[in-house]
Scaffold this motif. Structure first.
Motif, PDB file in Angstrom:
ATOM      1  N   LYS A   2       1.034  -0.913  -0.032  1.00 47.47           N
ATOM      2  CA  LYS A   2       0.287  -0.153   0.052  1.00 47.47           C
ATOM      3  C   LYS A   2       0.742   1.012  -0.077  1.00 47.47           C
ATOM      4  N   ASN A   3       0.934   2.025  -0.755  1.00 43.39           N
ATOM      5  CA  ASN A   3       1.632   3.503  -1.483  1.00 43.39           C
ATOM      6  C   ASN A   3       2.864   3.338  -1.199  1.00 43.39           C
ATOM      7  N   LEU A   5       4.960   2.049  -3.205  1.00 44.36           N
ATOM      8  CA  LEU A   5       5.346   2.686  -4.956  1.00 44.36           C
ATOM      9  C   LEU A   5       5.319   3.951  -4.663  1.00 44.36           C
ATOM     10  N   LEU A   6       4.306   4.880  -4.932  1.00 44.68           N
ATOM     11  CA  LEU A   6       4.121   6.119  -4.857  1.00 44.68           C
ATOM     12  C   LEU A   6       4.969   6.753  -3.538  1.00 44.68           C
ATOM     13  N   LEU A   9       8.696   6.829  -5.098  1.00 46.07           N
ATOM     14  CA  LEU A   9       8.794   7.895  -5.750  1.00 46.07           C
ATOM     15  C   LEU A   9       8.933   9.484  -5.078  1.00 46.07           C
ATOM     16  N   LEU A  10       8.138   9.373  -4.025  1.00 44.72           N
ATOM     17  CA  LEU A  10       8.216  10.782  -3.626  1.00 44.72           C
ATOM     18  C   LEU A  10       9.386  11.002  -2.746  1.00 44.72           C
ATOM     19  N   ILE A  13      11.666  12.370  -4.828  1.00 46.03           N
ATOM     20  CA  ILE A  13      11.326  13.213  -5.435  1.00 46.03           C
ATOM     21  C   ILE A  13      12.103  14.260  -4.120  1.00 46.03           C
ATOM     22  N   ASP A  43       7.295  19.003  -6.962  1.00 49.06           N
ATOM     23  CA  ASP A  43       6.263  18.446  -7.832  1.00 49.06           C
ATOM     24  C   ASP A  43       5.341  18.210  -6.906  1.00 49.06           C
ATOM     25  N   ASN A  99      -8.888  15.461  -6.251  1.00 46.62           N
ATOM     26  CA  ASN A  99      -9.010  15.245  -4.692  1.00 46.62           C
ATOM     27  C   ASN A  99      -9.283  16.937  -4.411  1.00 46.62           C
ATOM     28  N   LEU A 126      -0.192  15.352   1.771  1.00 46.92           N
ATOM     29  CA  LEU A 126      -1.007  15.436   0.298  1.00 46.92           C
ATOM     30  C   LEU A 126      -2.262  15.312   0.432  1.00 46.92           C
ATOM     31  N   GLU A 127      -2.873  13.808   0.706  1.00 50.07           N
ATOM     32  CA  GLU A 127      -3.732  13.114   0.854  1.00 50.07           C
ATOM     33  C   GLU A 127      -4.496  14.141   2.149  1.00 50.07           C
TER      34      GLU A 127
ATOM     35  N   ASN B 229      -3.232   7.373  -7.263  1.00 49.06           N
ATOM     36  CA  ASN B 229      -3.279   8.670  -6.368  1.00 49.06           C
ATOM     37  C   ASN B 229      -1.892   9.118  -6.939  1.00 49.06           C
ATOM     38  N   ASN B 237       5.433  17.109 -15.826  1.00 47.27           N
ATOM     39  CA  ASN B 237       6.129  16.471 -14.923  1.00 47.27           C
ATOM     40  C   ASN B 237       5.578  14.610 -15.343  1.00 47.27           C
ATOM     41  N   TYR B 241       7.451  11.932 -15.191  1.00 48.13           N
ATOM     42  CA  TYR B 241       7.245  10.308 -14.627  1.00 48.13           C
ATOM     43  C   TYR B 241       6.023   9.748 -15.468  1.00 48.13           C
ATOM     44  N   ARG B 286     -18.537  16.414  -5.378  1.00 48.24           N
ATOM     45  CA  ARG B 286     -17.663  15.164  -5.260  1.00 48.24           C
ATOM     46  C   ARG B 286     -18.584  14.958  -7.289  1.00 48.24           C
ATOM     47  N   TYR B 316      -9.007   6.180   1.210  1.00 47.22           N
ATOM     48  CA  TYR B 316      -9.589   5.362   0.815  1.00 47.22           C
ATOM     49  C   TYR B 316      -8.961   5.111  -1.007  1.00 47.22           C
ATOM     50  N   PRO B 319      -1.994   3.384  -4.528  1.00 43.87           N
ATOM     51  CA  PRO B 319      -1.706   3.521  -6.764  1.00 43.87           C
ATOM     52  C   PRO B 319      -2.776   2.559  -6.396  1.00 43.87           C
ATOM     53  N   PHE B 347     -13.679  12.328  -7.905  1.00 47.95           N
ATOM     54  CA  PHE B 347     -13.096  14.100  -7.637  1.00 47.95           C
ATOM     55  C   PHE B 347     -14.397  14.545  -7.587  1.00 47.95           C
ATOM     56  N   ASN B 348     -13.132  15.769  -7.098  1.00 49.44           N
ATOM     57  CA  ASN B 348     -13.604  16.399  -7.354  1.00 49.44           C
ATOM     58  C   ASN B 348     -13.499  18.206  -8.137  1.00 49.44           C
ATOM     59  N   ASN B 349     -13.090  17.615  -8.960  1.00 56.14           N
ATOM     60  CA  ASN B 349     -12.516  18.776  -9.599  1.00 56.14           C
ATOM     61  C   ASN B 349     -11.875  17.738 -11.655  1.00 56.14           C
TER      62      ASN B 349
END
Lengths: 282, 409
Positions: A2-3, A5-6, A9-10, A13, A43, A99, A126-127, B229, B237, B241, B286, B316, B319, B347-349
């Motif tokens: 969970k997360n 990979l991200l 990556l982060l 960065i 980023d 989001n 970020l979330e 995410n 980017n 990426y 949303r 929630y 990846p 989404f929100n936007n």
């Protein structure tokens, strides 16, 4: 997984950016002999809070805390909009993320708690940036869109006002509105005609409210009830792109420093201010 | 008569070798570089650094060159000449694609280790790229030739092949996120080759997004939400990426036309639900992009207008997808995104483009005439957050509309 990979990556960065000197966003705030300033990770768009004692050189503060607010990377450029008062940061969270609701952009963050929760990885921060409830719906933004939803020379900033009111200045299509939120309702000035082509800064000291344009022109306003009145206009020999404001809340003063002096300084902030800072009088 | 003819031929054959070179040699290009007033500084995708000369060398370097149509390119080259008895000088020229040639130039041979080098100095080609037209050379060939007799006779020397992009007009000025990236030029010039008008360029560049396969110049996929995410929101980017949000595909489409000098203001549209209050409290903030499956209405009593409820703990989104603790609404495969048949869809936007009155959604390769068409065509529900760690949904799309804020990217 969970997360994972991200996060990897982060973190990569962040490693790349760890040693690059980043620009200070708008201002340095001094409160209780501590300085606070923010840089932004381009980023992730998240703010990085740097703080230390005013007897330190601000360039020697390498550690920072990632905050759940930020600003987007775009043209025209609008730096991070924030203010700090009694350990609480007020900010417009203008991160571009599918989001993140602009209507929920106005955030208040307790800095002590934000620093304590640094066990969160950047993805979680970020979330958090779009899950933290706002202090109020962003009525000024909706008001502006109802007037004109085509954005041109759209700039904004936020500041703590007297008695913990929220002050917000927002301009679009050469119309500036200054807003005040008292915890339950918003009030705003009449439209103030402006000719801004770059960002401005909102400054509040006591009951005095100033809009400092990119070219160094300061308009100071007073507000009585619903009446906003321009008190004076002064041109300072500076511009916001090459200067950093210093909001000294301990002495109720506003000053500015040339960015080169800040970046090359080997002095403590106190010494730097004494030798190089110029006053701005509201 | 016959004898006279034979005699004449013999003299010719006897005399001819005296004029011709009678030494063994080899010549090959060692490097080629491009420049000129219409030269476009192309940037590497990943780091945005500008490609610098040389653009071609004998050991495999192959960098593209970009020019504005109607301009004349300047080309220079170095050669290695191997010979035991080299002349002091020789002539070089090149025959190029579309008869864009390089004129004759006398070059001096300079000893270098066991061979010689010579330099064809940066020289304007004999004619310009066709004005007002997009072009894409893959390859643009130079057939280099040398002459030992000042251009009377020419001998093939070497062939160099190049990728050259030609834009219809001068690209728009670079900004924080719009830059002359390699992939932008590759896609734009390849797609719009031969086009001369704004509408032609826009139409052809838009075709890039229709088959849901968008590749960079190397052939790697550019993913719309490779991870659910993805935090990447700028064109640089996306190219770096290759896993990014909606804003980046809108920016990519606009970049493809801006690089050709197509000017369109108020082109970048941010859409989000109108912050309409729901009867249960909260405001609609949303939307769900198709397809979502709706099962039990857990909140049909507490909030009949938004009866479907999902709950989560902490986060929630992962990846690989959405993770709800309980879910009345579940994500299904639906509208294909770029290089992704099941991208993020809650989404929100969202960010799209608007050109000449038409909304273009580059993430999904679809267009809309009206803002209201988007919710009816592409959405399955509106969402609100009534309390922490929950979202409630309705499938009644009449409960809200999208609002747009328009900028110029």
């Amino acid at each position: 997984m969970k997360n994972t990979l991200l996060v990897s990556l982060l973190l990569t960065i962040f490693a790349q950016f760890a040693f690059a000197q980043k620009a200070i966003e708008r201002k340095i705030i001094i409160e209780h002999a501590q300085f606070y300033y923010c840089t932004v990770n381009n980023d992730l768009q998240l703010a990085e809070l740097h703080n230390g004692n005013v007897q330190q050189n601000i360039n020697n503060v390498s550690a920072y805390n990632i905050l759940p607010v930020g600003r987007e990377i775009s043209d025209p450029f609008v730096p991070l909009c924030f203010d700090i008062n009694k350990g609480e940061m007020l900010a417009i969270n203008w991160i571009l993320n599918s989001n993140n609701s602009r209507n929920d952009a106005l955030k208040k963050i307790n800095l002590a708690e934000a620093i304590k929760s640094q066990n969160l990885n950047p993805a979680q921060v970020l979330e958090q940036s779009f899950l933290i409830p706002p202090i109020a719906a962003y009525e000024p933004w909706q008001f502006m869109l109802r007037r004109n939803n085509t954005l041109s020379n759209n700039f904004f900033d936020i500041a703590w006002g007297k008695d913990n009111t929220v002050l917000l200045a927002l301009c679009n299509q050469n119309e500036l509105f200054i807003w005040m939120y008292n915890g339950s309702e918003w009030k705003h000035s009449d439209a103030i005609p402006v000719n801004f082509h770059q960002y401005f800064s909102l400054i509040a000291v006591g009951t005095k409210i100033g809009i400092l344009s990119s070219e160094g022109v300061l308009n100071t306003y007073s507000v009585t009830g619903n009446q906003w009145k321009l008190q004076k206009q002064i041109k300072y020999p500076m511009n916001l792109q090459t200067s950093t404001l210093v909001i000294d809340k301990d002495n109720q003063k506003v000053l500015y420093l040339n960015n080169n002096d800040v970046e090359q300084s080997k002095l403590s902030l106190t010494q730097l201010m004494k030798s190089k800072a110029k006053k701005i009088i509201l | 008569m016959k004898k006279l003819l034979l005699l004449f031929l013999s003299i010719l054959l006897y005399v001819e070798p005296i004029w011709a070179q009678d030494f063994q040699y080899s010549i090959s290009a060692s490097q080629v570089q491009f420049s000129g007033t219409g030269y476009i500084n192309i940037r590497q995708d990943s780091l945005a650094t500008i490609y610098t000369a040389p653009h071609w060398n004998a050991t495999g370097l192959r960098l593209p060159a970009g020019f504005v149509s109607g301009s004349i390119m300047k080309v220079g080259a170095n050669f290695t000449f191997n010979c035991s008895q080299a002349p002091d000088s020789l002539s070089i020229r090149a025959l190029g694609s579309d008869s864009i040639n390089l004129p004759m130039q006398t070059v001096h041979l300079v000893p270098s280790s066991s061979s010689f080098t010579c330099t064809y100095k940066d020289t304007l080609a004999t004619k310009s790229f066709i004005a007002g037209t997009v072009n894409y050379y893959a390859p643009f060939n130079f057939y280099w030739q040398i002459s030992f007799d000042h251009g009377v006779t020419w001998i093939n020397a070497d062939t160099t092949d190049h990728k050259i992009y030609v834009t219809r007009s001068a690209p728009m000025v670079e900004t924080a996120n719009f830059k002359y990236f390699h992939t932008v030029l590759e896609l734009s010039c390849k797609d719009a080759k031969g086009e001369t008008t704004d509408t032609g360029i826009i139409s052809k560049c838009w075709n890039e997004f229709l088959d849901h396969v968008v590749l960079n110049y190397k052939g790697d996929s550019l993913f719309y939400y490779k991870t659910f995410n993805s935090p990447y929101v700028t064109l640089p980017n996306l190219l770096r990426y290759r896993n990014a949000e909606c804003y980046t595909f809108a920016q990519l489409f606009l970049a493809l036309i801006k690089i050709q000098g197509v000017v369109r203001t108020n082109n970048y549209v941010y859409i989000t639900p109108n912050p309409v209050a729901s009867p249960c409290g909260g405001t609609i903030n949303r939307f769900l992009v198709k397809n979502w499956n709706f099962g039990v209405k857990s909140d049909s009593v507490a909030c009949p207008s938004f009866p479907y409820k999902n709950t989560y703990s902490g986060s929630y989104i992962t990846p690989s997808g959405y993770v709800f603790t309980t879910a009345d609404a579940t994500d299904q495969v639906g509208i294909n995104g770029q290089c992704n048949n099941n991208p993020s869809s809650f989404f929100n936007n969202h960010q799209i483009t608007k050109i000449d009155g038409v909304y273009y959604d580059a993430c999904y390769g679809v267009t809309f005439k009206l803002l209201t068409d988007i919710k009816t065509t592409a959405f399955d529900g509106w969402g609100i957050q009534l309390s922490a760690n929950t979202y409630n949904f309705t499938t009644d799309m009449s409960k809200d509309d999208l609002q747009e804020s328009i900028t110029t990217w």
